[in-house]
Write an enzyme that holds these catalytic residues in place. Structure first.
Site, PDB file in Angstrom:
ATOM      1  NE  ARG A   1     -14.605  32.438  -7.894  1.00 51.54           N
ATOM      2  CZ  ARG A   1     -13.514  31.150  -8.285  1.00 51.54           C
ATOM      3  NH1 ARG A   1     -13.077  30.530  -9.394  1.00 51.54           N
ATOM      4  NH2 ARG A   1     -12.334  32.422  -8.300  1.00 51.54           N
TER       5      ARG A   1
ATOM      6  CG  ASP B   1      -5.803  28.535  -8.760  1.00 48.10           C
ATOM      7  OD1 ASP B   1      -4.751  29.382  -9.005  1.00 48.10           O
ATOM      8  OD2 ASP B   1      -6.759  28.093  -9.114  1.00 48.10           O
TER       9      ASP B   1
HETATM   10  O1  F6P Z   1      -8.911  29.844  -9.295  1.00 54.70           O
HETATM   11  C1  F6P Z   1      -8.279  31.061  -9.254  1.00 54.70           C
HETATM   12  C2  F6P Z   1      -8.008  31.662  -8.242  1.00 54.70           C
HETATM   13  O2  F6P Z   1      -7.277  33.375  -8.246  1.00 54.70           O
HETATM   14  C3  F6P Z   1      -6.970  31.515  -7.346  1.00 54.70           C
HETATM   15  O3  F6P Z   1      -6.014  30.371  -6.955  1.00 54.70           O
HETATM   16  C4  F6P Z   1      -7.768  31.966  -5.735  1.00 54.70           C
HETATM   17  O4  F6P Z   1      -8.345  30.726  -4.923  1.00 54.70           O
HETATM   18  C5  F6P Z   1      -9.092  32.485  -5.952  1.00 54.70           C
HETATM   19  O5  F6P Z   1      -9.548  32.501  -7.487  1.00 54.70           O
HETATM   20  C6  F6P Z   1     -10.033  33.154  -5.659  1.00 54.70           C
HETATM   21  O6  F6P Z   1     -10.634  33.838  -6.109  1.00 54.70           O
HETATM   22  P1  F6P Z   1     -11.999  34.907  -5.877  1.00 54.70           P
HETATM   23  O7  F6P Z   1     -11.125  35.287  -6.546  1.00 54.70           O
HETATM   24  O8  F6P Z   1     -13.482  34.634  -6.091  1.00 54.70           O
HETATM   25  O9  F6P Z   1     -11.392  35.310  -4.552  1.00 54.70           O
END
Ligand code: F6P
Length: 325
Positions: A75, A131
C-alpha cells in the site's frame, strides 16, 4: 488506439487468492497478442523504485493454484502524492511501458484512475480484493475463496459452540463492506450477521437477542464485519454486560481469510478477466475496470467502479433472517 507495444502489470493493496491466476492470464494473453510484458514488483511502490522485470510465459507457469501474489504487493503512501506519481511515470518512460494493468481493490483502482488522468496513460483495472466492494462487477477476484475459507472456519467453530452451548461472535474482514459477513453467515447457517450496510438504524445486537434466538437454540453464531469501533469484541462485551446469563466467546479470523489456494470460481474469473484486460486494450479501451455481470465480461469506467456504495442486497438480509429462526 495509441501504439501499445509493452504492457506493465502490478498487484496492489491487500493480496487476494486468484491474483496469480490473473497475472498468468494477463501475461499469456498479452504475449499471445504480440505485446511485451513487464512485471512490476510491490505495486505502485515498486513502480516508483523501478522494480521491474520482463516476463515471458514461463514466468507465470505453475502459479494458477497459488494464493497470494508472486509480484508481491504494497500500500504505497508515496504514490498518493503528485511527486510519487511523477517518479512512477518517469519509470514507465524509462522502461518503455505504454499501458498498465493494475490488479487490486478500491484504493488501488482509485490510484490507477488518478495516474491515468494525470499522464494520459491507458490503464486497465482488474478487481482483485476479498472484500467484493467494487461496483459494476458481481464478484471480485478472491471473494469466493475467502467466503469458502470463512465458511470452513465457522463450521469448525460451530462444533465447539454447540458442545458448550455458547454464543460466538466471529469477526470477518471486509473493510467497510458486509458482503463477506452476510454471505458467509448464510453459507454457514449462522444466526445473525452484523454488517455496516444495515441502515435500519436498529441496534443489531438488540435485534439478534430480541428475536429470542436462544429460546429455541442452545448455541448461536453471529458473524460480525470488522470495524475499528464495533467489531466482535465490542458486541461480545456488550452481551456479557447486558445479558450475563449468556456464555460468550469471540473468534477473530484475521489474515487466514486472505490466504490459501484460489477456488475454481476465482481461477476461472481471474482467467476471464485477465484475457478481458488485453481484449480491452486491443479495442482501444482505457481507464476501465474489467468486471463480470450476469456471466458476461463487462467494462466499467473507473469512476463508477470505485464509488464506495455497492449495496448488500436487502434480499440477502431477509434470507438470513428467515432461515435463522
Ligand atoms: O482490503 C482487503 C483487506 O483484507 C480488508 O478486508 C482488511 O480490512 C484489510 O485488507 C487489512 O489490511 P492489512 O493486511 O493491511 O492489515
Amino acid at each position: 488506439m495509441r501504439d501499445i507495444k509493452c504492457i506493465g502489470i502490478l498487484t496492489s493493496g491487500g493480496d487476494a487468492p486468484g491474483m496469480n491466476a490473473a497475472i498468468r492470464a494477463v501475461t499469456r494473453s498479452a504475449i499471445a497478442n504480440g505485446f511485451r510484458v513487464k512485471a512490476i514488483y510491490r505495486g505502485y511502490e515498486g513502480l516508483i523504485n523501478n522494480e521491474v522485470v520482463e516476463f515471458s510465459t514461463e514466468n507465470v507457469s505453475n502459479i494458477i493454484q497459488r494464493g497470494g501474489t508472486i509480484l508481491k504487493t504494497a500500500r504505497s503512501k508515496e504514490f498518493e502524492t503528485p511527486e510519487g506519481r511523477k517518479k512512477a511515470y518517469a519509470v514507465m518512460q524509462k522502461q518503455a511501458i505504454d499501458a498498465l494493468v493494475v490488479i487490486g481493490g478500491n484504493g488501488s483502482l482509485t490510484g490507477a484512475r488518478i495516474f491515468a488522468r494525470e499522464f494520459d496513460i491507458p490503464c486497465i483495472g482488474l478487481p482483485g480484493t476479498i472484500d467484493n466492494d467494487l461496483n459494476g462487477t458481481d464478484s471480485t477476484i478472491g471473494y469466493d475463496t475467502t467466503l469458502n475459507t470463512i465458511m470452513d472456519c465457522v463450521d469448525k467453530i460451530r462444533d465447539t459452540a454447540t458442545s458448550h452451548q455458547r454464543i460466538f461472535f466471529v469477526e470477518v474482514m471486509g473493510r467497510d463492506a458486509g458482503f463477506l459477513a452476510q454471505n458467509s453467515a448464510i453459507a454457514a447457517g449462522a444466526e445473525a450477521a452484523i454488517i455496516p450496510e444495515d441502515s435500519t438504524g436498529a441496534d443489531q445486537l438488540e435485534h439478534f437477542v430480541g428475536r429470542g434466538i436462544r429460546k429455541s437454540k442452545s448455541s448461536s453464531i453471529v458473524i460480525v464485519s470488522e470495524s475499528p469501533k464495533c467489531g466482535a469484541m465490542y458486541y461480545a462485551d456488550r452481551l456479557r454486560k447486558e445479558y450475563p446469563e449468556y456464555e460468550v466467546r469471540v473468534s477473530i479470523l484475521g489474515h487466514m481469510q486472505r490466504g490459501g489456494s484460489p477456488s475454481a470460481y476465482d481461477r476461472v474469473l481471474a482467467s476471464r478477466l485477465g484475457v478481458g484486460a488485453i481484449n480491452a486494450l486491443l479495442e482501444g479501451q482505457r481507464n476501465v475496470m474489467i468486471g463480470i455481470r450476469n456471466d458476461e465480461v463487462v467494462y466499467v469506467p473507473f469512476s463508477s467502479a470505485v464509488k464506495s456504495d455497492k449495496p448488500v442486497k436487502k434480499e440477502l438480509i431477509d434470507v438470513l433472517d428467515t432461515l435463522s429462526i
